[in-house]
Write a protein that holds these residues in place. Structure first.
Motif, mmCIF file in Angstrom:
data_model
loop_
_atom_site.group_PDB
_atom_site.id
_atom_site.type_symbol
_atom_site.label_atom_id
_atom_site.label_comp_id
_atom_site.label_asym_id
_atom_site.label_seq_id
_atom_site.Cartn_x
_atom_site.Cartn_y
_atom_site.Cartn_z
ATOM 1 N N LEU A 234 90.834 128.789 61.696
ATOM 2 C CA LEU A 234 91.147 127.421 62.113
ATOM 3 C C LEU A 234 91.095 126.533 60.879
ATOM 4 C CD1 LEU A 234 88.874 127.355 65.298
ATOM 5 C CD2 LEU A 234 91.168 128.338 65.020
ATOM 6 N N ASP A 235 92.137 126.602 60.055
ATOM 7 C CA ASP A 235 92.053 126.031 58.710
ATOM 8 C C ASP A 235 93.232 125.133 58.355
ATOM 9 O OD1 ASP A 235 94.018 127.967 58.628
ATOM 10 O OD2 ASP A 235 93.244 128.980 56.835
ATOM 11 N N ARG A 236 93.803 124.474 59.321
ATOM 12 C CA ARG A 236 95.015 123.697 59.081
ATOM 13 C C ARG A 236 94.736 122.194 59.001
ATOM 14 N NH1 ARG A 236 95.271 127.743 62.429
ATOM 15 N NH2 ARG A 236 96.844 129.370 62.178
ATOM 16 N N VAL A 237 95.561 121.518 58.218
ATOM 17 C CA VAL A 237 95.610 120.056 58.253
ATOM 18 C C VAL A 237 96.534 119.668 59.393
ATOM 19 C CG1 VAL A 237 96.287 117.967 57.033
ATOM 20 C CG2 VAL A 237 95.150 119.821 55.791
ATOM 21 N N TRP B 17 86.511 123.112 51.833
ATOM 22 C CA TRP B 17 86.742 121.990 50.932
ATOM 23 C C TRP B 17 87.872 122.245 49.925
ATOM 24 C CZ3 TRP B 17 84.962 117.553 52.403
ATOM 25 C CH2 TRP B 17 83.748 117.449 53.083
ATOM 26 N N PRO B 18 87.960 123.400 49.255
ATOM 27 C CA PRO B 18 89.042 123.576 48.275
ATOM 28 C C PRO B 18 90.429 123.424 48.889
ATOM 29 C CG PRO B 18 87.344 125.232 47.943
ATOM 30 C CD PRO B 18 87.020 124.546 49.230
ATOM 31 N N ALA B 19 90.614 123.944 50.103
ATOM 32 C CA ALA B 19 91.920 123.833 50.741
ATOM 33 C C ALA B 19 92.249 122.381 51.064
ATOM 34 C CB ALA B 19 91.954 124.687 52.009
ATOM 35 N N LEU B 20 91.271 121.629 51.523
ATOM 36 C CA LEU B 20 91.508 120.221 51.835
ATOM 37 C C LEU B 20 91.838 119.436 50.565
ATOM 38 C CD1 LEU B 20 91.500 117.708 53.591
ATOM 39 C CD2 LEU B 20 88.996 117.656 53.397
ATOM 40 N N ALA C 258 95.815 116.703 47.027
ATOM 41 C CA ALA C 258 96.363 116.562 45.678
ATOM 42 C C ALA C 258 97.867 116.816 45.654
ATOM 43 C CB ALA C 258 95.655 117.519 44.728
ATOM 44 N N ARG C 259 98.348 117.654 46.539
ATOM 45 C CA ARG C 259 99.752 118.061 46.497
ATOM 46 C C ARG C 259 100.647 117.300 47.461
ATOM 47 N NH1 ARG C 259 99.414 124.732 46.170
ATOM 48 N NH2 ARG C 259 98.481 124.841 44.083
ATOM 49 N N TYR C 260 100.055 116.645 48.459
ATOM 50 C CA TYR C 260 100.882 116.017 49.485
ATOM 51 C C TYR C 260 101.611 114.803 48.909
ATOM 52 C CZ TYR C 260 102.280 113.888 53.889
ATOM 53 O OH TYR C 260 103.014 113.342 54.916
ATOM 54 N N PRO C 261 102.945 114.779 48.977
ATOM 55 C CA PRO C 261 103.703 113.677 48.351
ATOM 56 C C PRO C 261 103.403 112.315 48.960
ATOM 57 C CG PRO C 261 105.159 115.498 49.006
ATOM 58 C CD PRO C 261 103.816 115.803 49.560
ATOM 59 N N ALA D 259 78.505 124.527 45.118
ATOM 60 C CA ALA D 259 79.472 125.502 45.628
ATOM 61 C C ALA D 259 80.503 124.720 46.427
ATOM 62 C CB ALA D 259 78.795 126.564 46.489
ATOM 63 N N ASP D 260 81.602 125.373 46.767
ATOM 64 C CA ASP D 260 82.702 124.675 47.434
ATOM 65 C C ASP D 260 83.147 125.317 48.734
ATOM 66 O OD1 ASP D 260 82.895 122.907 45.233
ATOM 67 O OD2 ASP D 260 84.111 124.377 44.155
ATOM 68 N N ASP D 261 82.876 126.597 48.907
ATOM 69 C CA ASP D 261 83.451 127.342 50.024
ATOM 70 C C ASP D 261 82.666 127.105 51.310
ATOM 71 O OD1 ASP D 261 85.325 129.106 51.161
ATOM 72 O OD2 ASP D 261 83.897 130.756 51.049
ATOM 73 N N PHE D 262 82.590 125.837 51.701
ATOM 74 C CA PHE D 262 81.933 125.448 52.947
ATOM 75 C C PHE D 262 82.990 124.969 53.932
ATOM 76 C CE2 PHE D 262 79.042 124.407 49.439
ATOM 77 C CZ PHE D 262 77.859 125.022 49.826
#
Length: 458
Positions: free
Chosen positions: A66-69, A87-90, A95-98, A113-116
């Protein structure tokens, strides 16, 4: 067997692990468990060390799919995500969304750490190193929750506020958070300001940094029990918003091999580890960072294997957080140093941060504007080592409670009932609310079973 990713002290018979790839599949999983009368626990990234995400020989629902924006409002700075997103995916999406021309980003996350997962961040009501921030609940606009019968509801401060208050910091016991809407902030450029200071001056130094406009910061202290500077001398690093960009600043940074070496030194020569760490940090005074990038950690998964090999025993670090009124900070650090020496504990890392009062969650750990002391203790994975660690952690809780403070429930189950009640005076009320909301006990965990039995015995 399942286990947490840090302490490795929660080996749990896996039972059934469900891995739904979508929200609809997750709803069906929960509804099926309800029909079968099977209790459930939700698993995120498995960082918590108290067993909140595990249910021995039970049914566990892994939220990693369950990892979608789901939606983004660039005018209001709101983003809706599925609760399993990390967090890294968000951050990468933002950063990439125009359409994110305003530079919206997160305000706070766990550091180190970031993988939460964000669902897990809400369940534990985490915090970062903001100098004047309320815990993570303050960054959440609303949630969508699936209860034990598979029924959906929305909760916020204005809609179902009692439920919102229970879920934030409720350790997954009130349902499965499917989606949450996060309040974002605009990205800023921050200038790091670094100096050495001591515990007696620290509360005033933090106040001065806030008055000067710094928004983030922490104090990383010496963890050498054999030295006079133990839990006293430390590196105060604060971050002040400035004009310009982070790209304008040359960057000295610690790489993976550098951090691994410092961690090894913290186990074998903590005085040298602090000296080298302090030398590095003092050399970064004046460097600039993006406000989100300065919160990013470095994944060192598996670093303890080499330490175990050289030490000749299996072990790991377990974290604890102790909270005290800011005026009591220096006295607490002195008492904690005495307790750690008395119990011959081996601290590996320690830091002090600030947190503002949380008025939104029911089981609020930030009941006051605390000073937050984070300690990582090395724990040997044998009966004697675990018993020693339990005694040391209990002594630290006593040191905090004696000064009107508290501790974080997320990291271990070693506190006594007396300590739980003193540090979390609404805990019995929290358990009653759990039974009222979920009378069939559909959502459960080893952490919940432990505390329920503790309070029933009393």
């Amino acid at each position: 067997m399942l286990n947490d990713v840090h302490s490795r002290l929660n080996p749990t018979p896996a039972g059934t692990v469900l891995r739904p790839p979508s929200l609809l599949a997750a709803i069906r999983c929960v509804q099926d468990c309800a029909r079968r009368g099977r209790p459930l626990a939700a698993i995120g990234a498995r960082h918590a060390m108290g067993g909140q995400q595990f249910l021995s020989s039970g049914c566990m629902l892994d939220t990693s799919g369950l990892d979608r924006v789901v939606g983004f409002d660039p005018q209001r700075g709101l983003i809706t995500v599925e609760a399993g997103i990390r967090w890294p995916a968000l951050l990468q999406w933002l950063a990439r969304y125009p359409g994110n021309r305003a530079g919206w980003t997160i305000r706070q996350k766990q550091t180190g750490a970031d993988d939460f997962s964000l669902g897990g961040a809400l369940a534990s009501n985490i915090h970062g190193r903001g100098l004047a921030f309320v815990p993570f609940v303050d960054d959440v606009e609303s949630i969508e929750l699936l209860d034990g019968q598979g029924r959906l509801s929305t909760a916020s401060r204005h809609e179902n506020p009692e439920l919102f208050a229970l879920v934030a910091g409720g350790y997954g016991l009130f349902g499965l958070v499917l989606r949450l809407t996060l309040r974002l902030v605009r990205r800023r450029t921050l200038r790091r300001e670094v100096r050495l200071t001591r515990a007696a001056r620290l509360a005033g130094d933090f106040e001065a940094a806030i008055a000067a406009g710094c928004t983030y910061g922490d104090f990383q202290f010496s963890v050498d029990p054999g030295g006079d500077d133990f839990l006293d001398l430390g590196i105060l690093s604060c971050y002040r918003p400035v004009a310009g960009t982070a790209a304008d600043s040359p960057q000295r940074q610690l790489h993976r091999e550098d951090v691994a070496r410092l961690l090894h030194l913290a186990h074998t020569d903590p005085a040298l580890a602090f000296d080298e760490y302090a030398t590095f940090y003092l050399a970064t005074d004046g460097q600039r960072y993006d406000s989100d990038a300065q919160q990013i950690g470095l994944d060192l998964g598996g670093y303890h294997d080499a330490i175990d090999a050289s030490a000749g025993h299996r072990g790991s670090e377990m974290i604890t957080e102790l909270y005290v009124p800011r005026a009591a900070l220096a006295g607490f650090l002195a008492a904690a140093a005495d307790s750690l020496r008395r119990h011959r504990a081996q601290p590996i890392y320690g830091t002090v941060r600030l947190i503002e009062r949380d008025t939104a969650s029911m089981l609020a750990w930030a009941r006051e504007p605390w000073a937050c002391v984070v300690l990582n203790l090395h724990v040997r994975h044998d009966p004697a080592g675990i018993a020693a660690a339990r005694a040391a952690f209990r002594a630290l809780i006593d040191d905090a409670v004696e000064r009107g403070g508290s501790y974080y429930l997320t990291y271990h189950r070693w506190a006594t009932r007396t300590q739980v009640e003193a540090a979390h005076p609404r805990f019995a009320e929290f358990l009653r609310a759990k039974r009222a909301f979920d009378p069939d006990g559909r959502w459960s965990s080893d952490w919940y079973r432990h505390h329920r039995a503790m309070f029933e015995e009393g």
